[in-house]
Write a protein that holds these residues in place. Structure first.
Motif, short mmCIF file in Angstrom:
data_model
loop_
_atom_site.label_atom_id
_atom_site.label_comp_id
_atom_site.label_asym_id
_atom_site.label_seq_id
_atom_site.Cartn_x
_atom_site.Cartn_y
_atom_site.Cartn_z
N LYS A 75 0.68 -1.16 0.06
CA LYS A 75 -0.10 0.17 -0.17
C LYS A 75 1.02 1.21 -0.01
N PHE A 76 2.28 1.12 -0.56
CA PHE A 76 3.23 1.85 -0.49
C PHE A 76 3.70 2.37 -1.61
N PRO A 77 2.87 3.20 -2.20
CA PRO A 77 3.72 2.96 -3.61
C PRO A 77 4.45 5.01 -3.78
N PRO A 78 5.61 3.93 -5.31
CA PRO A 78 6.05 3.73 -5.70
C PRO A 78 7.03 2.56 -4.89
N PHE A 79 6.72 2.51 -3.32
CA PHE A 79 7.79 1.00 -2.48
C PHE A 79 7.23 0.33 -2.55
N GLU A 80 6.24 0.12 -2.76
CA GLU A 80 5.66 -1.70 -3.02
C GLU A 80 3.53 -1.58 -3.19
N MET A 81 3.77 -1.91 -4.00
CA MET A 81 2.84 -1.79 -4.81
C MET A 81 1.89 -2.92 -5.66
N ARG A 82 0.39 -3.20 -6.20
CA ARG A 82 0.31 -4.17 -6.76
C ARG A 82 0.58 -3.38 -8.52
N GLY A 83 0.96 -4.20 -9.27
CA GLY A 83 1.22 -4.23 -10.55
C GLY A 83 1.69 -5.10 -11.17
N GLY A 84 2.27 -5.39 -12.17
CA GLY A 84 3.00 -6.28 -12.71
C GLY A 84 2.54 -6.87 -14.08
N ALA A 85 2.72 -7.69 -14.38
CA ALA A 85 2.12 -8.46 -15.61
C ALA A 85 0.65 -9.06 -15.45
N THR A 86 0.26 -8.98 -15.06
CA THR A 86 -1.57 -9.68 -14.36
C THR A 86 -1.40 -8.21 -13.28
N GLY A 87 -1.10 -7.71 -13.50
CA GLY A 87 -1.76 -6.57 -12.06
C GLY A 87 -1.76 -6.57 -10.35
N ALA A 88 -1.48 -8.31 -10.47
CA ALA A 88 -2.03 -8.33 -8.77
C ALA A 88 -0.84 -9.02 -7.93
N ASP A 89 0.58 -8.54 -9.16
CA ASP A 89 1.78 -9.27 -8.64
C ASP A 89 2.59 -7.79 -7.21
N VAL A 90 3.20 -7.95 -6.11
CA VAL A 90 4.04 -6.75 -5.55
C VAL A 90 4.95 -6.17 -5.88
N VAL A 91 4.85 -5.45 -6.83
CA VAL A 91 6.14 -5.14 -7.00
C VAL A 91 6.44 -3.39 -6.64
N GLY A 92 7.82 -2.87 -7.56
CA GLY A 92 8.61 -2.05 -6.29
C GLY A 92 9.78 -1.76 -5.92
N PHE A 93 9.69 -0.54 -5.62
CA PHE A 93 12.10 -0.21 -5.61
C PHE A 93 12.22 -0.72 -4.12
N ASP A 94 11.31 -0.96 -3.23
CA ASP A 94 11.31 -2.15 -2.11
C ASP A 94 11.81 -3.58 -2.46
N VAL A 95 11.14 -3.79 -3.25
CA VAL A 95 11.15 -4.91 -3.47
C VAL A 95 11.99 -5.54 -4.68
N ASP A 96 12.57 -4.60 -5.49
CA ASP A 96 13.90 -5.18 -5.96
C ASP A 96 15.03 -5.07 -5.53
N VAL A 97 15.23 -3.93 -4.07
CA VAL A 97 15.86 -3.67 -3.38
C VAL A 97 16.56 -4.70 -2.53
N ALA A 98 15.55 -6.00 -2.17
CA ALA A 98 14.90 -6.95 -1.54
C ALA A 98 15.19 -7.66 -2.83
N ARG A 99 14.55 -7.96 -3.52
CA ARG A 99 15.20 -9.34 -4.69
C ARG A 99 16.91 -9.34 -4.37
N ALA A 100 17.40 -8.14 -4.53
CA ALA A 100 18.80 -7.90 -4.87
C ALA A 100 19.72 -8.91 -3.49
N ILE A 101 19.00 -7.88 -2.16
CA ILE A 101 19.46 -8.92 -0.68
C ILE A 101 19.66 -10.08 -0.69
#
Length: 255
Positions: free
Chosen positions: A36-62
Motif C-alpha cells: 500500500k506504499f507506492p512506489p515502494f511496494e504496490m500491486r502491478g506487474g504483468a497480471t496487475g496482482a504482483d507485489v512490485v516496487g522499489f523496495d521489492v527490487d532492493v529486496a530481490r538483490a538482498i
C-alpha cells in the motif's frame, strides 16, 4: 507514496517472488511487506496482482546476495514487525522509518533510501537560504511523502499542488505552474542532474529515511543488507531503481 534486472539469466531464474504464507523454506528469504506504499511496494506487474516496487527490487538483490530466492509475505503494515519478531518473516521493507518505537521491536539497517525533503527552484533567480524564505511560494510535492508534510507547513492549501511523481512536480515548476518543488532527496538530485535549469536547495529539514528491519540480533542479515545497498549504489543499479520507480519516467535498464 514500483521488473528486475540485477544480473544474468541464471541469477534471475534463481530469484523467485512468491506471494503467500510465511512458512519457512531454507532456500528462501522471506520479505514481509504491505503493498500500500507506492512506489515502494504496490500491486502491478504483468497480471496487475504482483507485489512490485522499489523496495521489492532492493529486496530481490538482498536475497540474491544471501544466495536465496525471495518469497514475499504480504500483510497489513501493523502486523509486519510482530510477524518479524515471531519468525514468520526474515526481514521487513515497507517504506519503514526506524523510529524509537520501531527500534524497540527490530534491528534496522542504515537508511537505504533518504526521504529527507529537498527544495528545487529554477536556476537564475533569487536563492532562498532558509525554510522561512520558502513560505508563501506556490509549491508542488508528491502526496504521502515526508516532503509533502513539509510542504503543508510552508504553503497554504491554495498554494500547494499534490502530484503523483517527482517528475510531475518539476514539470509544473518548469512550466511556471509553481515556484517550488519539494521532493525526497534522491529524486531531487537525479532530476537536477537531468535538467540543468533546476537548482536543489537543502534548507534545514528534519532528516528522514527508510530502513530494512531484521529480527533482533540478526547481524548476518544486516551485513548482507549493507553490502547489497553499497553494491547497488556503486554499480549504478540503485540509480536505475530510482529512475524506474520513484522519479516517474523509466530509463533503459542495465543488463
Amino acid at each position: 507514496m514500483q521488473k528486475f534486472w540485477f544480473g544474468a539469466a541464471a541469477v534471475l531464474a534463481g530469484v523467485a517472488v512468491l506471494a503467500g504464507c510465511g512458512r519457512k523454506d531454507a532456500n528462501a528469504l522471506r520479505l514481509g511487506t504491505d503493498a500500500k506504499f507506492p512506489p515502494f511496494e504496490m500491486r502491478g506487474g504483468a497480471t496487475g496482482a504482483d507485489v512490485v516496487g522499489f523496495d521489492v527490487d532492493v529486496a530481490r538483490a538482498i536475497a540474491a546476495n544471501a544466495g536465496k530466492k525471495l518469497k514475499i509475505v504480504e500483510m497489513d503494515g501493523a502486523r509486519l514487525l510482530p510477524a518479524l519478531a515471531d519468525g514468520q518473516v526474515d526481514f521487513v521493507m515497507a517504506a519503514l522509518a526506524p523510529g524509537d518505537e520501531n527500534r524497540d521491536r527490530a534491528d534496522f539497517s542504515e537508511p537505504y533510501y533518504d526521504a529527507t525533503p529537498a527544495a528545487i527552484i529554477l536556476a537564475g533567480g533569487p536563492i532562498p537560504q532558509t525554510k522561512e524564505e520558502l513560505k508563501g511560494m506556490r509549491t508542488a510535492a508528491v502526496a504521502g511523502t515526508p516532503a509533502y508534510a513539509a510542504a503543508e507547513e510552508l504553503a497554504s492549501a491554495d498554494q500547494l499542488r499534490a502530484v503523483a511523481t517527482p517528475l510531475a512536480a518539476v514539470v509544473d515548476l518548469m512550466n511556471s505552474q509553481v515556484d517550488l518543488a519539494l521532493l525526497d532527496e534522491p529524486p531531487a538530485t537525479l532530476l537536477a542532474e537531468r535538467f540543468p535549469e533546476l537548482m536543489v536547495l537543502r534548507p534545514d529539514f528534519a532528516p528522514a529515511g527508510y530502513g530494512v528491519a531484521v529480527r533482533k540480533g540478526d547481524t548476518n542479515l544486516l551485513a548482507t543488507v549493507a553490502r547489497t545497498v553499497a553494491e547497488l549504489k556503486a554499480d549504478g543499479r540503485y540509480k536505475q531503481l530510482l529512475e524506474r520507480w520513484v522519479v516517474g519516467q523509466p530509463e533503459p535498464v542495465k543488463e
